[in-house]
Design an enzyme around this catalytic site. Structure first.
Site, PDB file in Angstrom:
ATOM      1  N   LYS A   1     -10.788  -0.928   9.962  1.00  0.00           N
ATOM      2  CA  LYS A   1     -10.955  -2.105   9.086  1.00  0.00           C
ATOM      3  C   LYS A   1     -11.281  -3.343   9.914  1.00  0.00           C
ATOM      4  O   LYS A   1     -11.482  -4.424   9.372  1.00  0.00           O
ATOM      5  CB  LYS A   1      -9.689  -2.341   8.260  1.00  0.00           C
ATOM      6  CG  LYS A   1      -9.422  -1.207   7.268  1.00  0.00           C
ATOM      7  CD  LYS A   1      -8.160  -1.411   6.462  1.00  0.00           C
ATOM      8  CE  LYS A   1      -8.004  -0.251   5.477  1.00  0.00           C
ATOM      9  NZ  LYS A   1      -6.726  -0.282   4.752  1.00  0.00           N
TER      10      LYS A   1
ATOM     11  N   HIS B   1       0.876  -1.178   0.000  1.00  0.00           N
ATOM     12  CA  HIS B   1       0.000   0.000   0.000  1.00  0.00           C
ATOM     13  C   HIS B   1       0.922   1.239   0.000  1.00  0.00           C
ATOM     14  O   HIS B   1       2.017   1.180   0.561  1.00  0.00           O
ATOM     15  CB  HIS B   1      -0.819  -0.052   1.290  1.00  0.00           C
ATOM     16  CG  HIS B   1      -1.932   0.935   1.391  1.00  0.00           C
ATOM     17  ND1 HIS B   1      -1.718   2.260   1.694  1.00  0.00           N
ATOM     18  CD2 HIS B   1      -3.260   0.783   1.277  1.00  0.00           C
ATOM     19  CE1 HIS B   1      -2.897   2.885   1.752  1.00  0.00           C
ATOM     20  NE2 HIS B   1      -3.846   2.015   1.499  1.00  0.00           N
TER      21      HIS B   1
ATOM     22  N   CYS C   1      -4.688   2.327  -3.846  1.00  0.00           N
ATOM     23  CA  CYS C   1      -3.475   2.831  -3.180  1.00  0.00           C
ATOM     24  C   CYS C   1      -2.298   1.893  -3.371  1.00  0.00           C
ATOM     25  O   CYS C   1      -1.406   1.800  -2.511  1.00  0.00           O
ATOM     26  CB  CYS C   1      -3.683   3.088  -1.678  1.00  0.00           C
ATOM     27  SG  CYS C   1      -4.947   4.277  -1.304  1.00  0.00           S
TER      28      CYS C   1
ATOM     29  N   ASP D   1       2.951  -4.548   8.059  1.00  0.00           N
ATOM     30  CA  ASP D   1       1.728  -3.782   7.861  1.00  0.00           C
ATOM     31  C   ASP D   1       0.580  -4.796   7.888  1.00  0.00           C
ATOM     32  O   ASP D   1       0.368  -5.530   6.927  1.00  0.00           O
ATOM     33  CB  ASP D   1       1.813  -3.053   6.509  1.00  0.00           C
ATOM     34  CG  ASP D   1       0.475  -2.451   6.084  1.00  0.00           C
ATOM     35  OD1 ASP D   1      -0.537  -2.681   6.768  1.00  0.00           O
ATOM     36  OD2 ASP D   1       0.462  -1.759   5.047  1.00  0.00           O
TER      37      ASP D   1
ATOM     38  N   GLN E   1      -4.622  -5.463   6.641  1.00  0.00           N
ATOM     39  CA  GLN E   1      -5.579  -6.414   6.049  1.00  0.00           C
ATOM     40  C   GLN E   1      -5.594  -7.753   6.766  1.00  0.00           C
ATOM     41  O   GLN E   1      -6.405  -8.618   6.439  1.00  0.00           O
ATOM     42  CB  GLN E   1      -5.260  -6.639   4.565  1.00  0.00           C
ATOM     43  CG  GLN E   1      -5.431  -5.411   3.700  1.00  0.00           C
ATOM     44  CD  GLN E   1      -6.869  -4.919   3.653  1.00  0.00           C
ATOM     45  OE1 GLN E   1      -7.822  -5.667   3.820  1.00  0.00           O
ATOM     46  NE2 GLN E   1      -7.036  -3.627   3.424  1.00  0.00           N
TER      47      GLN E   1
HETATM   48  C1  LIG Z   1      -5.779   0.449   4.571  1.00  0.00           C
HETATM   49  C2  LIG Z   1      -4.359   0.056   4.497  1.00  0.00           C
HETATM   50  C3  LIG Z   1      -3.350   0.903   4.932  1.00  0.00           C
HETATM   51  C4  LIG Z   1      -3.630   2.290   5.448  1.00  0.00           C
HETATM   52  O1  LIG Z   1      -4.477   2.258   6.542  1.00  0.00           O
HETATM   53  P1  LIG Z   1      -5.123   3.617   7.118  1.00  0.00           P
HETATM   54  O2  LIG Z   1      -6.185   3.108   8.022  1.00  0.00           O
HETATM   55  O3  LIG Z   1      -5.656   4.363   5.941  1.00  0.00           O
HETATM   56  O4  LIG Z   1      -4.046   4.330   7.822  1.00  0.00           O
HETATM   57  C5  LIG Z   1      -2.062   0.459   4.872  1.00  0.00           C
HETATM   58  N1  LIG Z   1      -1.761  -0.762   4.393  1.00  0.00           N
HETATM   59  C6  LIG Z   1      -2.703  -1.614   3.979  1.00  0.00           C
HETATM   60  C7  LIG Z   1      -2.309  -2.974   3.494  1.00  0.00           C
HETATM   61  C8  LIG Z   1      -4.040  -1.232   3.997  1.00  0.00           C
HETATM   62  O5  LIG Z   1      -4.974  -2.066   3.564  1.00  0.00           O
END
Ligand SMILES: *Cc1c(COP(=O)(O)O)cnc(C)c1O
Length: 404
Positions: free
Chosen positions: A224, A121, A362, A198, A201
């Protein structure tokens, strides 16, 4: 087995109609919907214990502080962090990654390398590029194969003593690929590199154990994961959080301030400057409790069932190409229709009440790797149904008839 109708009844938004059709919400990778317990907990906080935390001796401030710290412990237990002070409240994944990338200036110099993957992302690319610009380090990138999986042989070739940190996602938001992070963490540590995962997801779909993974940092977003927007978690190993300089200066993060010198507060407060999203932090604990009440094993099993069903049904459509066919995937299906722009497909299925995401999600480098401008992405949660997938298939076929 999950009682999906009972679960759906927990989510008031799902009873809506959109454009005269029952809402089918397939944009869960962008943000999840919120159960009534989460919505009620926000209202309860403001109705009963609203006060600033960690400051007042008065009763309400104590209650708010206790609730905030109980939530931190709920999340600590959930991710199996060794200490509660290794769990930092943030505004989301983006904030967590920036906090680490900013502080990493202290540990990276010209000639060093910072590694990301082609599956990231933008939130897990740009902060590292900014770090490289500040320090003169260079960015290396783990490439993808044509299924949308990271190529581990290439990762091992790129890895060296120059690598100071590896930042990869646990699960791709645009393709759903589950990455072999255990392997990545182990290999990175062998050359002395730190690892940031990260997990934006992953947190909504599976349970993970930060001590078993042995990652140095793990970031995810509350919104999320059935929690409020503007909330998130950054886990960091105590030794790293002690070494890392503070991200923001202000109230709450100090021990002592004089104009000659300021000393910083102990963890976690060193990284929590200013008044946080108190209600959000408390209610993120409520959301995690809610998900654990359903159970991540059951969630994962059911979402896999939706994924298999969705792939099978969508694949039957002539001229539909799936983008991202990794062997290990969560319930994300990205696809394109031959000769039709993803945005046009998204607009037509929206007319039929179905919310999908269209565009680059993104992740422009992922789109570049597949040579597409974007995709249509349907991402399922545990409150979705096979009937909703049938509705998507019908809508996609209609879009195809109208647009070709
Ligand atoms: C949504 C997402 C982000 C960013 O998250 P925010 O809640 O917008 O800060 C970063 N990495 C991944 C894989 C995402 O799905």
């Amino acid at each position: 087995m999950l009682d999906i109708q009972a679960i759906r009844a927990n989510f008031p938004i799902l009873t809506q109609t959109v454009n005269g059709k029952p809402l089918v919400y397939f944009d869960n990778a962008a943000t999840s919907q919120k159960p009534q317990v989460v919505i009620d907990a926000i209202s309860n906080y403001y109705s009963t214990i609203n006060a600033n935390i960690h400051r007042g001796v008065h009763a309400l401030s104590q209650l708010a502080t206790d609730a905030y710290e109980v939530s931190r412990q709920t999340i600590q237990k959930h991710i199996n962090a060794k200490h509660a002070h290794e769990v930092l409240f943030t505004s989301g994944t983006t904030h967590g990654i920036n906090l680490v990338a900013s502080g990493f200036s202290a540990f990276v110099k010209a000639g060093d390398e910072v590694m990301v993957s082609a599956l990231e992302h933008h939130s897990n690319i740009v902060p590292w590029q900014m770090l490289c610009e500040r320090t003169g380090a260079s960015l290396t990138v783990i490439p993808l194969n044509d299924k949308g999986e990271l190529i581990m042989e290439e990762f091992e070739k790129l890895l060296s003593e120059k690598t100071k940190i590896v930042a990869v996602n646990h699960i791709s938001n645009s393709l759903g690929t589950i990455n072999p992070i255990e392997f990545i963490i182990q290999k990175a540590h062998a050359v002395g590199a730190a690892v940031l995962i990260d997990g934006a997801q992953a947190a909504p779909h599976l349970k993970f154990d930060v001590q078993a993974l042995d990652c140095d940092f793990y970031a995810f977003s509350g919104h999320k994961t059935c929690g409020p927007t503007g909330t998130g978690i950054l886990y960091g190993k105590e030794e790293w959080l002690n070494k890392l300089p503070p991200y923001q200066g202000g109230g709450e993060m100090i021990k002592e301030v004089t104009f000659a010198k300021t000393t910083y507060a102990d963890l976690p407060h060193k990284f929590e400057a200013g008044t946080p999203h108190i209600a959000g932090g408390i209610v993120l604990g409520t959301a995690i409790d809610y998900l654990n009440g359903i159970g991540f094993d059951a969630i994962q099993a059911y979402e896999q069932e939706l994924l298999v069903y969705g792939i099978q049904k969508l694949q039957e459509i002539d001229g539909l190409t799936l983008i991202g066919t990794a062997a290990h995937k969560t319930s994300v299906i990205s696809f394109n229709l031959q000769g039709i722009h993803p945005y046009d497909v998204g607009s037509i299925v929206d007319k039929m009440g179905i919310a999908v995401r269209t565009g680059h999600h993104c992740t422009q480098p992922v789109m570049d790797a597949f040579g597409v401008p974007g995709t249509v992405r349907a991402s399922f949660a545990f409150y979705n149904t096979k009937e909703e997938i049938d509705a998507l298939v019908t809508a996609v076929l209609k879009a195809q008839r109208m647009l070709s």
